[in-house]
Design a protein around this motif. Sequence first.
Motif, PDB file in Angstrom:
ATOM      1  N   PHE A 104       0.919  -1.229  -0.139  1.00 43.43           N
ATOM      2  CA  PHE A 104       0.043  -0.072   0.097  1.00 43.43           C
ATOM      3  C   PHE A 104       0.925   1.154  -0.217  1.00 43.43           C
ATOM      4  CE2 PHE A 104      -3.207  -2.995   1.812  1.00 43.43           C
ATOM      5  CZ  PHE A 104      -4.430  -2.748   0.956  1.00 43.43           C
ATOM      6  N   PHE A 105       2.086   1.289   0.432  1.00 42.77           N
ATOM      7  CA  PHE A 105       2.843   2.046   0.448  1.00 42.77           C
ATOM      8  C   PHE A 105       3.418   2.644  -1.002  1.00 42.77           C
ATOM      9  CE2 PHE A 105       4.216   0.359   4.666  1.00 42.77           C
ATOM     10  CZ  PHE A 105       3.350   1.438   5.486  1.00 42.77           C
ATOM     11  N   PRO A 106       3.675   3.910  -1.392  1.00 38.72           N
ATOM     12  CA  PRO A 106       3.999   4.194  -2.597  1.00 38.72           C
ATOM     13  C   PRO A 106       5.632   4.203  -2.871  1.00 38.72           C
ATOM     14  CG  PRO A 106       3.854   6.196  -1.500  1.00 38.72           C
ATOM     15  CD  PRO A 106       3.443   5.063  -0.548  1.00 38.72           C
ATOM     16  N   ASN A 107       6.098   4.068  -4.102  1.00 36.49           N
ATOM     17  CA  ASN A 107       7.547   3.642  -4.509  1.00 36.49           C
ATOM     18  C   ASN A 107       8.342   4.937  -4.222  1.00 36.49           C
ATOM     19  OD1 ASN A 107       7.432   1.188  -5.165  1.00 36.49           O
ATOM     20  ND2 ASN A 107       6.590   1.791  -7.327  1.00 36.49           N
ATOM     21  N   PRO A 108       9.507   5.117  -3.697  1.00 33.86           N
ATOM     22  CA  PRO A 108      10.085   6.423  -3.438  1.00 33.86           C
ATOM     23  C   PRO A 108       9.949   7.262  -4.730  1.00 33.86           C
ATOM     24  CG  PRO A 108      11.628   4.542  -3.081  1.00 33.86           C
ATOM     25  CD  PRO A 108      10.326   3.981  -3.712  1.00 33.86           C
ATOM     26  N   PRO A 109      10.078   8.601  -4.166  1.00 32.22           N
ATOM     27  CA  PRO A 109      10.158   9.687  -5.437  1.00 32.22           C
ATOM     28  C   PRO A 109      11.019   9.339  -6.459  1.00 32.22           C
ATOM     29  CG  PRO A 109       9.690  10.686  -3.499  1.00 32.22           C
ATOM     30  CD  PRO A 109      10.024   9.448  -3.103  1.00 32.22           C
ATOM     31  N   GLY A 110      10.689   9.530  -7.601  1.00 37.90           N
ATOM     32  CA  GLY A 110      11.906   9.192  -8.689  1.00 37.90           C
ATOM     33  C   GLY A 110      12.088   7.787  -9.312  1.00 37.90           C
ATOM     34  N   THR A 111      11.242   6.887  -8.576  1.00 42.07           N
ATOM     35  CA  THR A 111      11.679   5.552  -8.842  1.00 42.07           C
ATOM     36  C   THR A 111      10.995   5.284 -10.415  1.00 42.07           C
ATOM     37  OG1 THR A 111      11.513   4.728  -6.629  1.00 42.07           O
ATOM     38  CG2 THR A 111      11.071   3.044  -8.193  1.00 42.07           C
ATOM     39  N   ARG A 112      11.879   4.457 -10.918  1.00 39.07           N
ATOM     40  CA  ARG A 112      11.314   4.253 -12.524  1.00 39.07           C
ATOM     41  C   ARG A 112      11.689   2.533 -12.528  1.00 39.07           C
ATOM     42  NH1 ARG A 112      15.032   7.442 -16.278  1.00 39.07           N
ATOM     43  NH2 ARG A 112      16.478   6.583 -14.873  1.00 39.07           N
ATOM     44  N   ASP A 113      10.749   2.027 -13.282  1.00 36.38           N
ATOM     45  CA  ASP A 113      10.730   0.515 -13.594  1.00 36.38           C
ATOM     46  C   ASP A 113      11.781   0.148 -14.382  1.00 36.38           C
ATOM     47  OD1 ASP A 113      10.132  -2.108 -14.448  1.00 36.38           O
ATOM     48  OD2 ASP A 113       8.174  -1.718 -14.567  1.00 36.38           O
ATOM     49  N   PRO A 114      12.698  -0.578 -14.013  1.00 42.11           N
ATOM     50  CA  PRO A 114      13.827  -0.830 -14.789  1.00 42.11           C
ATOM     51  C   PRO A 114      13.647  -1.481 -16.202  1.00 42.11           C
ATOM     52  CG  PRO A 114      13.796  -2.335 -12.961  1.00 42.11           C
ATOM     53  CD  PRO A 114      12.861  -1.540 -12.966  1.00 42.11           C
ATOM     54  N   ARG A 115      12.571  -2.176 -16.436  1.00 45.83           N
ATOM     55  CA  ARG A 115      12.319  -2.672 -17.630  1.00 45.83           C
ATOM     56  C   ARG A 115      11.843  -1.449 -18.701  1.00 45.83           C
ATOM     57  NH1 ARG A 115       7.657  -6.556 -14.944  1.00 45.83           N
ATOM     58  NH2 ARG A 115       7.405  -4.490 -14.178  1.00 45.83           N
ATOM     59  N   GLU A 116      11.165  -0.249 -18.213  1.00 47.20           N
ATOM     60  CA  GLU A 116      10.818   0.746 -19.024  1.00 47.20           C
ATOM     61  C   GLU A 116      12.115   1.592 -19.488  1.00 47.20           C
ATOM     62  OE1 GLU A 116       9.083   5.188 -18.195  1.00 47.20           O
ATOM     63  OE2 GLU A 116       7.761   3.632 -17.237  1.00 47.20           O
ATOM     64  N   VAL A 117      13.018   1.442 -18.484  1.00 47.66           N
ATOM     65  CA  VAL A 117      14.226   2.226 -18.796  1.00 47.66           C
ATOM     66  C   VAL A 117      15.180   1.463 -19.931  1.00 47.66           C
ATOM     67  CG1 VAL A 117      16.614   2.645 -17.828  1.00 47.66           C
ATOM     68  CG2 VAL A 117      14.701   3.505 -16.357  1.00 47.66           C
ATOM     69  N   ALA A 118      15.107   0.242 -19.873  1.00 49.49           N
ATOM     70  CA  ALA A 118      15.753  -0.740 -20.741  1.00 49.49           C
ATOM     71  C   ALA A 118      15.195  -0.544 -21.980  1.00 49.49           C
ATOM     72  CB  ALA A 118      15.648  -2.226 -20.470  1.00 49.49           C
ATOM     73  N   ARG A 119      13.692  -0.708 -22.198  1.00 58.40           N
ATOM     74  CA  ARG A 119      13.041  -0.417 -23.568  1.00 58.40           C
ATOM     75  C   ARG A 119      13.225   0.803 -24.021  1.00 58.40           C
ATOM     76  NH1 ARG A 119       8.286  -1.421 -20.440  1.00 58.40           N
ATOM     77  NH2 ARG A 119       8.196  -3.731 -20.195  1.00 58.40           N
ATOM     78  N   ARG A 120      13.273   1.849 -23.357  1.00 56.18           N
ATOM     79  CA  ARG A 120      13.846   3.463 -23.876  1.00 56.18           C
ATOM     80  C   ARG A 120      15.132   3.220 -24.364  1.00 56.18           C
ATOM     81  NH1 ARG A 120      10.623   7.602 -20.003  1.00 56.18           N
ATOM     82  NH2 ARG A 120       8.597   6.974 -20.626  1.00 56.18           N
ATOM     83  N   ALA A 121      15.940   2.486 -23.509  1.00 55.93           N
ATOM     84  CA  ALA A 121      17.643   2.667 -24.091  1.00 55.93           C
ATOM     85  C   ALA A 121      17.520   1.868 -25.647  1.00 55.93           C
ATOM     86  CB  ALA A 121      18.411   2.128 -23.148  1.00 55.93           C
ATOM     87  N   ALA A 122      16.739   0.922 -25.610  1.00 56.72           N
ATOM     88  CA  ALA A 122      16.611   0.025 -26.689  1.00 56.72           C
ATOM     89  C   ALA A 122      15.913   0.789 -27.847  1.00 56.72           C
ATOM     90  CB  ALA A 122      16.224  -1.275 -26.676  1.00 56.72           C
ATOM     91  N   GLY A 123      15.427   1.956 -27.626  1.00 54.51           N
ATOM     92  CA  GLY A 123      14.618   2.693 -28.716  1.00 54.51           C
ATOM     93  C   GLY A 123      13.394   2.011 -28.984  1.00 54.51           C
ATOM     94  N   ARG A 124      12.547   1.295 -27.895  1.00 51.83           N
ATOM     95  CA  ARG A 124      11.266   0.810 -28.130  1.00 51.83           C
ATOM     96  C   ARG A 124      10.448   1.612 -27.161  1.00 51.83           C
ATOM     97  NH1 ARG A 124      11.966  -5.030 -26.287  1.00 51.83           N
ATOM     98  NH2 ARG A 124      14.143  -4.520 -26.000  1.00 51.83           N
ATOM     99  N   PRO A 125       9.131   1.665 -27.559  1.00 54.59           N
ATOM    100  CA  PRO A 125       8.265   2.534 -27.030  1.00 54.59           C
ATOM    101  C   PRO A 125       8.245   1.921 -25.520  1.00 54.59           C
ATOM    102  CG  PRO A 125       7.010   1.663 -28.874  1.00 54.59           C
ATOM    103  CD  PRO A 125       8.560   1.273 -28.852  1.00 54.59           C
ATOM    104  N   ALA A 126       7.909   2.405 -24.447  1.00 57.43           N
ATOM    105  CA  ALA A 126       7.355   1.938 -23.053  1.00 57.43           C
ATOM    106  C   ALA A 126       6.072   1.665 -23.257  1.00 57.43           C
ATOM    107  CB  ALA A 126       7.532   3.160 -22.102  1.00 57.43           C
TER     108      ALA A 126
END
Length: 126
Positions: A104-126
């Motif tokens: 129920f607690f939120p993620n820390p501010p600025g947390t990003r899903d590592p899968r989303e970061v990898a997709r963006r680095a590979a040039g694929r849409p999130a």
Amino acid sequence: MTEATERFFESLPSRAPDVLGGLIDGTLQIDLGSDHRTEHWLVRTRPGSVQVSRARGPADALWYSSAALFDRLISGEAQGLAAVLRNESTFSGNVVLFLAFRRFFPNPPGTRDPREVARRAAGRPA
């Protein structure tokens, strides 16, 4: 008790179907201490639902935290498991209830899903 804590506990029943999965079933008593005073919250968890009261009662688990730490937990500035491991809060009883409740607690501010970061680095849409 802070208004943020009140709102957090009031929101649990409506958020439970989205947050809780599996067969979580039990009662967690949360004691929040501040200035030589302890506030009690009883969270009854059933599969996909939660009931909250300001009572003490028979519980499968007991979690004690300072009110200040709890405010940091509900804002994402602190993590529940880390607080227990650092002995900033204490827990006893059915650990599955604590592990489920911390969702129920939120993620820390600025947390990003590592899968989303990898997709963006590979040039694929999130």
